[in-house]
Enzyme design. Structure first.
Site, PDB file in Angstrom:
ATOM      1  N   TYR A  18      21.750   7.286  57.193  1.00 46.67           N
ATOM      2  CA  TYR A  18      19.757   6.912  57.425  1.00 46.67           C
ATOM      3  C   TYR A  18      19.508   6.056  58.143  1.00 46.67           C
ATOM      4  O   TYR A  18      19.189   5.604  59.085  1.00 46.67           O
ATOM      5  CB  TYR A  18      18.887   7.327  57.133  1.00 46.67           C
ATOM      6  CG  TYR A  18      19.414   8.923  55.689  1.00 46.67           C
ATOM      7  CD1 TYR A  18      18.379   9.797  57.236  1.00 46.67           C
ATOM      8  CD2 TYR A  18      20.129   9.299  54.657  1.00 46.67           C
ATOM      9  CE1 TYR A  18      19.238  11.636  56.268  1.00 46.67           C
ATOM     10  CE2 TYR A  18      20.131  10.484  54.812  1.00 46.67           C
ATOM     11  CZ  TYR A  18      19.975  11.369  55.825  1.00 46.67           C
ATOM     12  OH  TYR A  18      19.950  13.003  55.573  1.00 46.67           O
TER      13      TYR A  18
ATOM     14  N   ARG B 187      20.163   6.455  61.594  1.00 42.60           N
ATOM     15  CA  ARG B 187      19.264   7.296  62.701  1.00 42.60           C
ATOM     16  C   ARG B 187      17.844   7.062  62.757  1.00 42.60           C
ATOM     17  O   ARG B 187      17.530   6.818  63.682  1.00 42.60           O
ATOM     18  CB  ARG B 187      18.977   8.339  61.693  1.00 42.60           C
ATOM     19  CG  ARG B 187      20.623   9.395  60.881  1.00 42.60           C
ATOM     20  CD  ARG B 187      20.717  10.386  61.476  1.00 42.60           C
ATOM     21  NE  ARG B 187      21.472   9.926  62.701  1.00 42.60           N
ATOM     22  CZ  ARG B 187      23.275   9.261  62.628  1.00 42.60           C
ATOM     23  NH1 ARG B 187      23.377   9.139  61.986  1.00 42.60           N
ATOM     24  NH2 ARG B 187      23.899   9.051  63.683  1.00 42.60           N
TER      25      ARG B 187
ATOM     26  N   ASN C 226      13.560  19.038  61.500  1.00 43.22           N
ATOM     27  CA  ASN C 226      12.884  17.493  62.173  1.00 43.22           C
ATOM     28  C   ASN C 226      12.842  16.199  61.019  1.00 43.22           C
ATOM     29  O   ASN C 226      11.255  16.318  60.875  1.00 43.22           O
ATOM     30  CB  ASN C 226      13.116  17.317  62.803  1.00 43.22           C
ATOM     31  CG  ASN C 226      13.457  18.513  64.228  1.00 43.22           C
ATOM     32  OD1 ASN C 226      14.719  18.713  64.198  1.00 43.22           O
ATOM     33  ND2 ASN C 226      13.286  18.537  65.456  1.00 43.22           N
ATOM     34  N   VAL C 227      13.881  15.451  60.901  1.00 41.19           N
ATOM     35  CA  VAL C 227      13.137  14.346  60.356  1.00 41.19           C
ATOM     36  C   VAL C 227      12.465  13.452  61.145  1.00 41.19           C
ATOM     37  O   VAL C 227      12.547  11.848  60.509  1.00 41.19           O
ATOM     38  CB  VAL C 227      13.852  13.726  59.405  1.00 41.19           C
ATOM     39  CG1 VAL C 227      14.575  14.676  58.135  1.00 41.19           C
ATOM     40  CG2 VAL C 227      16.010  12.782  59.546  1.00 41.19           C
ATOM     41  N   ASP C 228      12.820  13.357  62.636  1.00 42.12           N
ATOM     42  CA  ASP C 228      12.342  12.230  63.532  1.00 42.12           C
ATOM     43  C   ASP C 228      10.457  12.527  63.594  1.00 42.12           C
ATOM     44  O   ASP C 228       9.917  13.516  62.764  1.00 42.12           O
ATOM     45  CB  ASP C 228      12.597  12.396  64.811  1.00 42.12           C
ATOM     46  CG  ASP C 228      12.586  13.885  65.826  1.00 42.12           C
ATOM     47  OD1 ASP C 228      11.295  13.863  65.582  1.00 42.12           O
ATOM     48  OD2 ASP C 228      13.403  14.581  65.673  1.00 42.12           O
TER      49      ASP C 228
ATOM     50  N   HIS D 181      11.893  18.711  55.901  1.00 39.19           N
ATOM     51  CA  HIS D 181      12.964  17.883  55.148  1.00 39.19           C
ATOM     52  C   HIS D 181      12.336  16.750  55.278  1.00 39.19           C
ATOM     53  O   HIS D 181      14.034  15.675  55.194  1.00 39.19           O
ATOM     54  CB  HIS D 181      14.330  18.830  56.451  1.00 39.19           C
ATOM     55  CG  HIS D 181      14.738  20.243  56.426  1.00 39.19           C
ATOM     56  ND1 HIS D 181      15.615  20.885  56.517  1.00 39.19           N
ATOM     57  CD2 HIS D 181      14.382  20.727  55.491  1.00 39.19           C
ATOM     58  CE1 HIS D 181      16.090  21.802  56.457  1.00 39.19           C
ATOM     59  NE2 HIS D 181      15.218  21.524  55.491  1.00 39.19           N
TER      60      HIS D 181
ATOM     61  N   GLY E  15      15.177  25.544  68.396  1.00 37.97           N
ATOM     62  CA  GLY E  15      15.710  24.980  68.728  1.00 37.97           C
ATOM     63  C   GLY E  15      16.586  24.724  67.527  1.00 37.97           C
ATOM     64  O   GLY E  15      16.531  23.331  66.663  1.00 37.97           O
ATOM     65  N   THR E  16      17.110  26.339  66.880  1.00 36.70           N
ATOM     66  CA  THR E  16      17.019  25.931  65.448  1.00 36.70           C
ATOM     67  C   THR E  16      18.325  26.808  65.439  1.00 36.70           C
ATOM     68  O   THR E  16      18.198  28.391  66.004  1.00 36.70           O
ATOM     69  CB  THR E  16      16.395  25.986  64.143  1.00 36.70           C
ATOM     70  OG1 THR E  16      16.939  26.461  62.637  1.00 36.70           O
ATOM     71  CG2 THR E  16      15.051  27.197  64.158  1.00 36.70           C
ATOM     72  N   SER E  17      18.912  26.611  64.074  1.00 37.81           N
ATOM     73  CA  SER E  17      20.285  27.423  64.563  1.00 37.81           C
ATOM     74  C   SER E  17      19.932  28.769  63.175  1.00 37.81           C
ATOM     75  O   SER E  17      20.936  29.348  62.927  1.00 37.81           O
ATOM     76  CB  SER E  17      21.592  26.930  64.257  1.00 37.81           C
ATOM     77  OG  SER E  17      21.541  26.461  62.720  1.00 37.81           O
TER      78      SER E  17
HETATM   79  P1  OAD Z   1      21.262  22.978  64.430  1.00 36.88           P
HETATM   80  O1  OAD Z   1      22.393  21.662  64.500  1.00 36.88           O
HETATM   81  O2  OAD Z   1      22.198  23.289  63.175  1.00 36.88           O
HETATM   82  O3  OAD Z   1      21.147  24.580  65.154  1.00 36.88           O
HETATM   83  C1  OAD Z   1      20.247  23.229  66.486  1.00 36.88           C
HETATM   84  C2  OAD Z   1      20.040  24.306  67.138  1.00 36.88           C
HETATM   85  O4  OAD Z   1      19.167  23.629  68.657  1.00 36.88           O
HETATM   86  C3  OAD Z   1      21.100  25.277  68.379  1.00 36.88           C
HETATM   87  O5  OAD Z   1      20.913  26.644  67.945  1.00 36.88           O
HETATM   88  C4  OAD Z   1      21.210  24.855  69.299  1.00 36.88           C
HETATM   89  O6  OAD Z   1      21.581  26.016  71.078  1.00 36.88           O
HETATM   90  C5  OAD Z   1      19.801  24.460  69.983  1.00 36.88           C
HETATM   91  N1  OAD Z   1      19.724  23.398  71.249  1.00 36.88           N
HETATM   92  C6  OAD Z   1      20.576  22.513  71.534  1.00 36.88           C
HETATM   93  N2  OAD Z   1      20.033  22.037  72.444  1.00 36.88           N
HETATM   94  C7  OAD Z   1      18.946  22.939  73.103  1.00 36.88           C
HETATM   95  C8  OAD Z   1      17.619  22.200  73.621  1.00 36.88           C
HETATM   96  N3  OAD Z   1      17.868  21.219  74.557  1.00 36.88           N
HETATM   97  N4  OAD Z   1      17.070  22.864  73.294  1.00 36.88           N
HETATM   98  C9  OAD Z   1      16.253  23.482  72.697  1.00 36.88           C
HETATM   99  N5  OAD Z   1      17.125  24.234  71.823  1.00 36.88           N
HETATM  100  C10 OAD Z   1      18.596  23.214  71.716  1.00 36.88           C
HETATM  101  O7  OAD Z   1      20.127  21.967  63.796  1.00 36.88           O
HETATM  102  P2  OAD Z   1      18.660  22.794  62.715  1.00 36.88           P
HETATM  103  O8  OAD Z   1      18.887  24.410  62.365  1.00 36.88           O
HETATM  104  O9  OAD Z   1      17.800  22.061  63.081  1.00 36.88           O
HETATM  105  O10 OAD Z   1      18.557  18.843  57.248  1.00 36.88           O
HETATM  106  O11 OAD Z   1      19.269  22.169  60.877  1.00 36.88           O
HETATM  107  C11 OAD Z   1      18.778  22.487  60.409  1.00 36.88           C
HETATM  108  C12 OAD Z   1      19.259  21.625  59.213  1.00 36.88           C
HETATM  109  O12 OAD Z   1      20.365  21.399  58.979  1.00 36.88           O
HETATM  110  C13 OAD Z   1      18.705  20.584  59.894  1.00 36.88           C
HETATM  111  O13 OAD Z   1      17.416  20.561  58.794  1.00 36.88           O
HETATM  112  C14 OAD Z   1      19.379  19.349  58.763  1.00 36.88           C
HETATM  113  C15 OAD Z   1      20.421  19.999  58.729  1.00 36.88           C
HETATM  114  O14 OAD Z   1      21.674  19.961  58.086  1.00 36.88           O
HETATM  115  C16 OAD Z   1      18.922  18.785  56.310  1.00 36.88           C
HETATM  116  O15 OAD Z   1      19.133  16.722  56.725  1.00 36.88           O
HETATM  117  C17 OAD Z   1      18.624  18.298  54.917  1.00 36.88           C
END
Ligand code: OAD
Length: 228
Positions: free
Chosen positions: A54, A57, A88-90, A105, A172-174
């Site tokens: 961290y 980060r 996001n933690v930023d 988170h 922007g989340t998976s």
């Molecule tokens: P992921 O890394 O799982 O997913 C990132 C998403 O962002 C994917 O769906 C990409 O297609 C998308 N992406 C990539 N580039 C992009 C762009 N320029 N604009 C928009 N989207 C884009 O990240 P999260 O879903 O945020 O938790 O992950 C969830 C949690 O898992 C995080 O908060 C973290 C992690 O482990 C902790 O650490 C507690």
């Protein structure tokens, strides 16, 4: 009265600022085993490694800035009551100027006491590094981060916000990490839902997918919202 626009953001929101996502190719979890650096078990096993992860980060966060997507969300506050729920933690939403940001988170720039979770401190920008021996007001500290295997205290207020939304947007989340991924299930019937992501996950029928990066996708969303 302004409509309530509730936005849920993930790592993709900050990608264009230069912060790696977690699960894309080259993502953070490819280089750091997630259970070592971001789980409760990992922290018990090797707290020094977790502090160092961290610290790195935080140092990176100091070198990046909000992107056009963050700024568009601030701009939308002119016409909507905008509430952001972020995984996001930023602190890029806050630095862009968004008024309402709920962190699911945790927050990178904060630490809390190991022996009292209600004691939370913002780290001074000139000294962002912590170790297992760091003492603040006599307390040992840990990152103010929700580790895997831990509860997500802010999920309740997040669910309430989503249930009150007139429009809901996911960016922007998976959609693999729960409970955040389940927020979609709390929108009222008939509420328009948009999902902006260049590589979108499968979502329920009825969600409008905007297959684009955050900045471009938000430009498109703004145009769509203008027409209504
Ligand atoms: P992921 O890394 O799982 O997913 C990132 C998403 O962002 C994917 O769906 C990409 O297609 C998308 N992406 C990539 N580039 C992009 C762009 N320029 N604009 C928009 N989207 C884009 O990240 P999260 O879903 O945020 O938790 O992950 C969830 C949690 O898992 C995080 O908060 C973290 C992690 O482990 C902790 O650490 C507690």
């Amino acid at each position: 009265m302004k409509k309530k626009l509730v936005i849920s953001t993930g790592a993709g929101m900050s990608a264009e600022s230069g912060i790696s996502t977690f699960r894309d190719a080259g993502g953070l979890w490819e280089n750091y085993p997630v259970m070592d650096v971001a789980s409760a078990t990992g922290f018990r096993r090797n707290p020094a490694l977790v502090h160092e992860f961290y610290n790195a980060r935080r140092r990176q966060l100091m070198t990046v800035s909000p992107n056009e997507g963050h700024r568009t969300l601030v701009d939308l506050e002119k016409d909507y009551d905008v509430y952001i729920i972020t995984q996001n933690v930023d602190n890029l939403h806050e630095r862009a100027g968004s008024a309402h940001v709920l962190h699911l988170h945790g927050e990178l720039t904060k630490v809390r006491a190991l022996d009292d979770e209600s004691l939370i401190w913002e780290l001074p920008p000139e000294n962002l590094d912590t170790t297992p021996d760091t003492l603040i007001d006599g307390h040992r500290v840990r990152p103010h981060i929700v580790f895997f295997e831990e509860a997500v205290p802010n999920i309740e207020p997040a669910i309430e916000l989503v249930a009150e939304a007139d429009i809901f947007v996911v960016i922007g989340t998976s959609l693999v990490v729960y409970p955040a991924a389940g927020l979609l299930n709390y929108v009222k019937r008939g509420v328009p839902v948009y999902y902006i992501d260049p590589n979108p996950a499968a979502v329920p029928a009825g969600v409008t997918v905007i297959k684009a990066g955050a900045s471009e996708g938000l430009r498109q969303l703004k145009e769509i919202l203008c027409r209504h």
